[in-house]
Design an enzyme around this catalytic site. Sequence first.
Site, PDB file in Angstrom:
ATOM      1  N   SER A   1      45.285  12.412  76.871  1.00  0.00           N
ATOM      2  CA  SER A   1      45.454  11.114  77.547  1.00  0.00           C
ATOM      3  C   SER A   1      46.000  10.055  76.598  1.00  0.00           C
ATOM      4  O   SER A   1      46.337   8.950  77.012  1.00  0.00           O
ATOM      5  CB  SER A   1      44.103  10.653  78.104  1.00  0.00           C
ATOM      6  OG  SER A   1      43.169  10.503  77.030  1.00  0.00           O
TER       7      SER A   1
ATOM      8  N   CYS B   1      26.629  20.769  56.388  1.00  0.00           N
ATOM      9  CA  CYS B   1      25.381  20.171  55.900  1.00  0.00           C
ATOM     10  C   CYS B   1      25.683  18.744  55.464  1.00  0.00           C
ATOM     11  O   CYS B   1      26.536  18.535  54.571  1.00  0.00           O
ATOM     12  CB  CYS B   1      24.829  20.962  54.714  1.00  0.00           C
ATOM     13  SG  CYS B   1      23.413  20.161  53.933  1.00  0.00           S
TER      14      CYS B   1
ATOM     15  N   ASP C   1      37.568  23.461  70.148  1.00  0.00           N
ATOM     16  CA  ASP C   1      37.367  24.872  70.520  1.00  0.00           C
ATOM     17  C   ASP C   1      38.260  25.762  69.651  1.00  0.00           C
ATOM     18  O   ASP C   1      39.157  25.289  68.965  1.00  0.00           O
ATOM     19  CB  ASP C   1      37.660  25.088  72.024  1.00  0.00           C
ATOM     20  CG  ASP C   1      39.128  24.825  72.393  1.00  0.00           C
ATOM     21  OD1 ASP C   1      39.390  23.902  73.185  1.00  0.00           O
ATOM     22  OD2 ASP C   1      40.009  25.541  71.871  1.00  0.00           O
TER      23      ASP C   1
ATOM     24  N   ASN D   1      52.137  17.205  80.262  1.00  0.00           N
ATOM     25  CA  ASN D   1      50.816  16.728  80.666  1.00  0.00           C
ATOM     26  C   ASN D   1      50.662  16.829  82.179  1.00  0.00           C
ATOM     27  O   ASN D   1      51.643  16.708  82.928  1.00  0.00           O
ATOM     28  CB  ASN D   1      50.650  15.267  80.219  1.00  0.00           C
ATOM     29  CG  ASN D   1      49.199  14.897  79.979  1.00  0.00           C
ATOM     30  OD1 ASN D   1      48.294  15.635  80.369  1.00  0.00           O
ATOM     31  ND2 ASN D   1      48.977  13.764  79.318  1.00  0.00           N
TER      32      ASN D   1
ATOM     33  N   HIS E   1      39.740  16.933  64.717  1.00  0.00           N
ATOM     34  CA  HIS E   1      38.415  16.478  65.150  1.00  0.00           C
ATOM     35  C   HIS E   1      37.340  17.512  64.848  1.00  0.00           C
ATOM     36  O   HIS E   1      36.242  17.448  65.398  1.00  0.00           O
ATOM     37  CB  HIS E   1      38.426  16.151  66.647  1.00  0.00           C
ATOM     38  CG  HIS E   1      39.182  14.884  66.953  1.00  0.00           C
ATOM     39  ND1 HIS E   1      39.514  14.533  68.237  1.00  0.00           N
ATOM     40  CD2 HIS E   1      39.675  13.901  66.163  1.00  0.00           C
ATOM     41  CE1 HIS E   1      40.170  13.376  68.214  1.00  0.00           C
ATOM     42  NE2 HIS E   1      40.294  12.982  66.956  1.00  0.00           N
TER      43      HIS E   1
ATOM     44  N   ASN F   1      41.211  19.212  69.842  1.00  0.00           N
ATOM     45  CA  ASN F   1      40.175  20.052  70.429  1.00  0.00           C
ATOM     46  C   ASN F   1      39.321  20.704  69.347  1.00  0.00           C
ATOM     47  O   ASN F   1      39.809  21.014  68.253  1.00  0.00           O
ATOM     48  CB  ASN F   1      40.811  21.136  71.314  1.00  0.00           C
ATOM     49  CG  ASN F   1      41.590  20.546  72.474  1.00  0.00           C
ATOM     50  OD1 ASN F   1      41.400  19.371  72.836  1.00  0.00           O
ATOM     51  ND2 ASN F   1      42.512  21.311  73.030  1.00  0.00           N
TER      52      ASN F   1
HETATM   53  N1  APR Z   1      47.164  20.962  82.009  1.00  0.00           N
HETATM   54  C1  APR Z   1      47.669  19.968  81.244  1.00  0.00           C
HETATM   55  N2  APR Z   1      47.045  18.778  81.047  1.00  0.00           N
HETATM   56  C2  APR Z   1      45.852  18.616  81.658  1.00  0.00           C
HETATM   57  C3  APR Z   1      45.257  19.600  82.480  1.00  0.00           C
HETATM   58  C4  APR Z   1      45.962  20.823  82.636  1.00  0.00           C
HETATM   59  N3  APR Z   1      45.480  21.816  83.382  1.00  0.00           N
HETATM   60  N4  APR Z   1      44.069  19.103  82.944  1.00  0.00           N
HETATM   61  C5  APR Z   1      43.946  17.864  82.429  1.00  0.00           C
HETATM   62  N5  APR Z   1      45.015  17.560  81.666  1.00  0.00           N
HETATM   63  C6  APR Z   1      45.281  16.337  80.902  1.00  0.00           C
HETATM   64  C7  APR Z   1      44.930  15.052  81.612  1.00  0.00           C
HETATM   65  O1  APR Z   1      46.012  14.633  82.437  1.00  0.00           O
HETATM   66  C8  APR Z   1      44.718  14.119  80.419  1.00  0.00           C
HETATM   67  O2  APR Z   1      45.966  13.559  79.999  1.00  0.00           O
HETATM   68  O3  APR Z   1      44.463  16.372  79.755  1.00  0.00           O
HETATM   69  C9  APR Z   1      44.199  15.047  79.324  1.00  0.00           C
HETATM   70  C10 APR Z   1      42.705  14.913  79.082  1.00  0.00           C
HETATM   71  O4  APR Z   1      42.476  13.640  78.527  1.00  0.00           O
HETATM   72  P1  APR Z   1      41.066  13.365  77.831  1.00  0.00           P
HETATM   73  O5  APR Z   1      39.991  13.868  78.718  1.00  0.00           O
HETATM   74  O6  APR Z   1      41.066  11.944  77.392  1.00  0.00           O
HETATM   75  O7  APR Z   1      41.071  14.339  76.553  1.00  0.00           O
HETATM   76  P2  APR Z   1      41.790  14.090  75.159  1.00  0.00           P
HETATM   77  O8  APR Z   1      43.059  13.317  75.339  1.00  0.00           O
HETATM   78  O9  APR Z   1      41.870  15.395  74.474  1.00  0.00           O
HETATM   79  O10 APR Z   1      40.720  13.159  74.389  1.00  0.00           O
HETATM   80  C11 APR Z   1      41.012  12.833  73.039  1.00  0.00           C
HETATM   81  O11 APR Z   1      38.824  11.829  72.820  1.00  0.00           O
HETATM   82  O12 APR Z   1      36.596  11.931  73.306  1.00  0.00           O
HETATM   83  C12 APR Z   1      37.530  12.147  72.319  1.00  0.00           C
HETATM   84  O13 APR Z   1      37.268  13.647  70.538  1.00  0.00           O
HETATM   85  C13 APR Z   1      37.539  13.591  71.913  1.00  0.00           C
HETATM   86  O14 APR Z   1      39.404  14.896  71.151  1.00  0.00           O
HETATM   87  C14 APR Z   1      38.950  14.050  72.205  1.00  0.00           C
HETATM   88  C15 APR Z   1      39.740  12.754  72.256  1.00  0.00           C
END
Ligand code: APR
Length: 232
Positions: free
Chosen positions: A179, A119, A96, A203, A111, A94
């Site tokens: 994910s 810059c 944030d 998750n 990330h 993340n």
């Molecule tokens: N509590 C726990 N898990 C959650 C919740 C919640 N309230 N809401 C969603 N999730 C889970 C979903 O089940 C999923 O497994 O968060 C995950 C979100 O997956 P993605 O949207 O693919 O996000 P992420 O895995 O962080 O993506 C990885 O991809 O686009 C790039 O740089 C970006 O860091 C990011 C990377």
Amino acid sequence: MIRPAASSARIVVLSGAGLSAESGLGTFRDAGGLWARYDLEEVATPQGFARDPALVHDFYNARRANMTASAPNAAHEALARLSRRDGVTLVTQNIDDLLERAGARGVVHMHGDLSRALCHACGARWDAPAVMSPEAPCPDCGAAATRPDVVWFGEMPYRMEEIETALAAADLFVSVGTSGTVYPAAGFAALARAAGARTLELNLDPSGGDFDEVRTGPATQLVPGWVDEVMG
Ligand code: APR
């Protein structure tokens, strides 16, 4: 059930967008996620930035405003408490700053970090203003070459050597709210397991990755309970 880690256990926690979902920050691949609303090629690649830097700055300015307006949730606060225990490495995908605002120490932002600016002419880094624009000069070299200090697709994640060293020494690897679709983070569980670590996924929707244990639910319900198990 993975035994609560011994007090000396070395723990690596990887977090993804699911950690911040209950704070109101969008995920990427869930229904209605960021990549359903934006073309990642346009807003999250060096090529997209070269084509239209104003569009990319607008995208991250909106995410920065959303981040500033959000607050850490109980899962951030639990991981912040865990980060004060010896032997813990918090790695996050993340961008944030909610873990830091919850009091976490030493967070490894592989990330990058939306609250920082970079810059691309001289490599200087500084605290990002609320709104960035292509015309803003670098405070060090003066070039109009500023970008959010985030890692785009096709770029190398930050601090990988430090992360791989922590994974190679881990007794327990925990994946929270990701994910498991983007490498190298998606390969961390396998690296930790190869080094003898136990692996746990917390998750909302299990990623299908190879974990010794999977707990399903929202991060604000799963993470505090797990941290209590570890901290005793
Ligand atoms: N509590 C726990 N898990 C959650 C919740 C919640 N309230 N809401 C969603 N999730 C889970 C979903 O089940 C999923 O497994 O968060 C995950 C979100 O997956 P993605 O949207 O693919 O996000 P992420 O895995 O962080 O993506 C990885 O991809 O686009 C790039 O740089 C970006 O860091 C990011 C990377």
